[in-house]
Motif scaffolding. Structure first.
Motif, short mmCIF file in Angstrom:
data_model
loop_
_atom_site.label_atom_id
_atom_site.label_comp_id
_atom_site.label_asym_id
_atom_site.label_seq_id
_atom_site.Cartn_x
_atom_site.Cartn_y
_atom_site.Cartn_z
N ARG A 164 0.83 -1.21 0.00
CA ARG A 164 0.00 0.00 0.00
C ARG A 164 0.87 1.26 0.00
O ARG A 164 0.56 2.24 -0.68
CB ARG A 164 -0.93 -0.02 1.21
CG ARG A 164 -1.96 1.10 1.22
CD ARG A 164 -2.80 1.00 2.48
NE ARG A 164 -3.68 -0.13 2.40
CZ ARG A 164 -4.94 -0.07 1.94
NH1 ARG A 164 -5.41 1.10 1.50
NH2 ARG A 164 -5.71 -1.12 1.92
N LEU A 190 -8.08 -4.07 -0.63
CA LEU A 190 -8.50 -2.72 -0.99
C LEU A 190 -10.03 -2.68 -1.01
O LEU A 190 -10.67 -3.57 -1.57
CB LEU A 190 -7.97 -2.33 -2.37
CG LEU A 190 -6.45 -2.18 -2.53
CD1 LEU A 190 -6.11 -1.90 -3.99
CD2 LEU A 190 -5.91 -1.08 -1.64
N GLU A 194 -11.22 2.69 -2.37
CA GLU A 194 -9.77 2.78 -2.44
C GLU A 194 -9.26 2.31 -3.79
O GLU A 194 -8.37 2.93 -4.38
CB GLU A 194 -9.14 1.93 -1.32
CG GLU A 194 -9.30 2.51 0.07
CD GLU A 194 -8.77 1.58 1.13
OE1 GLU A 194 -8.39 2.07 2.21
OE2 GLU A 194 -8.73 0.35 0.88
N ARG A 197 -9.90 4.92 -6.37
CA ARG A 197 -9.00 6.07 -6.24
C ARG A 197 -7.62 5.75 -6.82
O ARG A 197 -7.06 6.54 -7.57
CB ARG A 197 -8.89 6.47 -4.77
CG ARG A 197 -7.91 7.60 -4.51
CD ARG A 197 -8.04 8.09 -3.07
NE ARG A 197 -7.81 7.03 -2.11
CZ ARG A 197 -6.61 6.67 -1.67
NH1 ARG A 197 -5.53 7.29 -2.13
NH2 ARG A 197 -6.47 5.71 -0.78
N TYR A 198 -7.08 4.58 -6.48
CA TYR A 198 -5.76 4.21 -7.00
C TYR A 198 -5.79 4.05 -8.52
O TYR A 198 -4.86 4.47 -9.22
CB TYR A 198 -5.29 2.91 -6.35
CG TYR A 198 -4.77 3.07 -4.95
CD1 TYR A 198 -3.73 3.95 -4.66
CD2 TYR A 198 -5.31 2.32 -3.90
CE1 TYR A 198 -3.26 4.10 -3.36
CE2 TYR A 198 -4.83 2.46 -2.60
CZ TYR A 198 -3.80 3.35 -2.35
OH TYR A 198 -3.32 3.50 -1.06
#
Length: 327
Positions: A164, A190, A194, A197-198
């Motif tokens: 992460r 995740l 999340e 977003r990544y």
């Protein structure tokens, strides 16, 4: 079968290691351990030690491994040495190794794994393409080894945190970051927001598609099963593909083809069926907001399929009837 005179010379030369086969093999192996200066090469000797059943050489091997673990700073070398040691720990007791040696090996694995978790986020940028590909492959091997450890292992928890932290690095190599994202997504480490977003951050490089292509390659390698059995993973990729503009998609198409071509044929068939079902159920005129990017634009008007098909008919007639109907 024929006797070679050189065998006598070889036996005489090997006599310097000891009077018996066991003592000579142990002494020769200890010399080999002392002369090996790279951590991955030394870790690769562990199967040899198990195969020849030389417990006398194990303390020397563990001591040298610990020295090189502390002295090694290259992340690729640390990653390469981890999996053989975990394999040795898992199957060592079956070979009848002293339990105290297995305890010492467990401490060595914890030290090596901790160094990997500390160095990986900091040393995953400014990598050459070849080194980035090697690190990406090593991440997969280390992840498989980590999954062999007990679920309550603190080292496993540190490993997930290191991956992460790697994703949070702004200048991390895109191939390595894509591989870390795929490993976390496969392990369900995740949450949906999340992962969105990544993914949105990784695929938002206006005017520069090279990092996006490399990131996708890192993500998709060995992630076919994840796309197949995790609906949210396929949804993330599908949402991005629906809103990317056509010129960018055409430039990224070779990367996507290369990645998907590595999947087994039955898996590609299942993914194609899932995507086709999504396309049939979706409203082509819908501009509903995408969970990743935002509102999806209306698809451009395509040429008439009947008119395009008519262009092929004369050539099909010539192929099927070369005589032009003359008998």
């Amino acid at each position: 079968m024929a006797w070679s005179p050189t065998v006598d010379l070889a036996l005489a030369a090997a006599g310097q290691w000891g009077p018996t086969l066991s003592l000579a093999a142990s002494a020769c192996l200890r010399r080999l351990i002392e002369e090996t200066g790279q951590l991955p090469e030394l870790a690769a000797l562990t199967p040899l030690v198990l195969a020849v059943s030389l417990p006398e050489a194990i303390p020397s091997l563990l001591q040298r491994l610990h020295q090189l673990t502390v002295a090694t700073h290259e992340v690729e070398r640390l990653l390469a040495a981890f999996s053989p040691l975990v394999h040795w720990q898992r199957y060592g007791d079956i070979r009848g190794i002293d339990p105290s040696m297995l305890t010492a090996l467990g401490g060595l694995i914890d030290t090596l794994g901790t160094r990997i978790c500390l160095i990986l986020p900091e040393r995953s940028f400014a990598l050459s393409p070849d080194l980035a590909e090697q690190v990406s492959l090593r991440l997969h091997e280390v992840n498989r080894a980590m999954l062999r450890l007990p679920q309550t292992s603190e080292l496993r928890a540190r490993w997930w945190r290191a991956l992460r932290q790697l994703l949070d690095q702004r200048h991390a190599d895109p191939r390595v970051a894509g591989r870390a994202f795929g490993l976390l997504l496969t392990a369900r480490r995740l949450t949906g927001p999340e992962a969105e977003r990544y993914l949105a951050h990784a695929l938002s490089h206006p005017g520069d598609l090279a990092p996006i292509g490399v990131w996708l390659e890192g993500f998709l390698v060995d992630s076919g099963e994840t796309l197949d059995y995790q609906e949210e993973a396929l949804t993330l990729l599908d949402c991005w593909l629906r809103v990317v503009d056509e010129p960018s998609f055409r430039r990224l198409l070779p990367v996507l083809r290369r990645a998907f071509s590595a999947f087994p044929w039955p898996l590609r068939q299942r993914l194609a069926g899932s995507l086709a079902a999504r396309a049939r159920s979706a409203d082509p005129s819908s501009t509903a907001a995408s969970p990743l990017i935002g509102s999806a634009p209306k698809p451009a008007r395509q040429p008439d399929s009947a008119a395009r098909g008519a262009l092929v008919l004369p050539w099909l007639r010539r192929l099927l009837d070369p005589t032009g109907g003359q008998s």
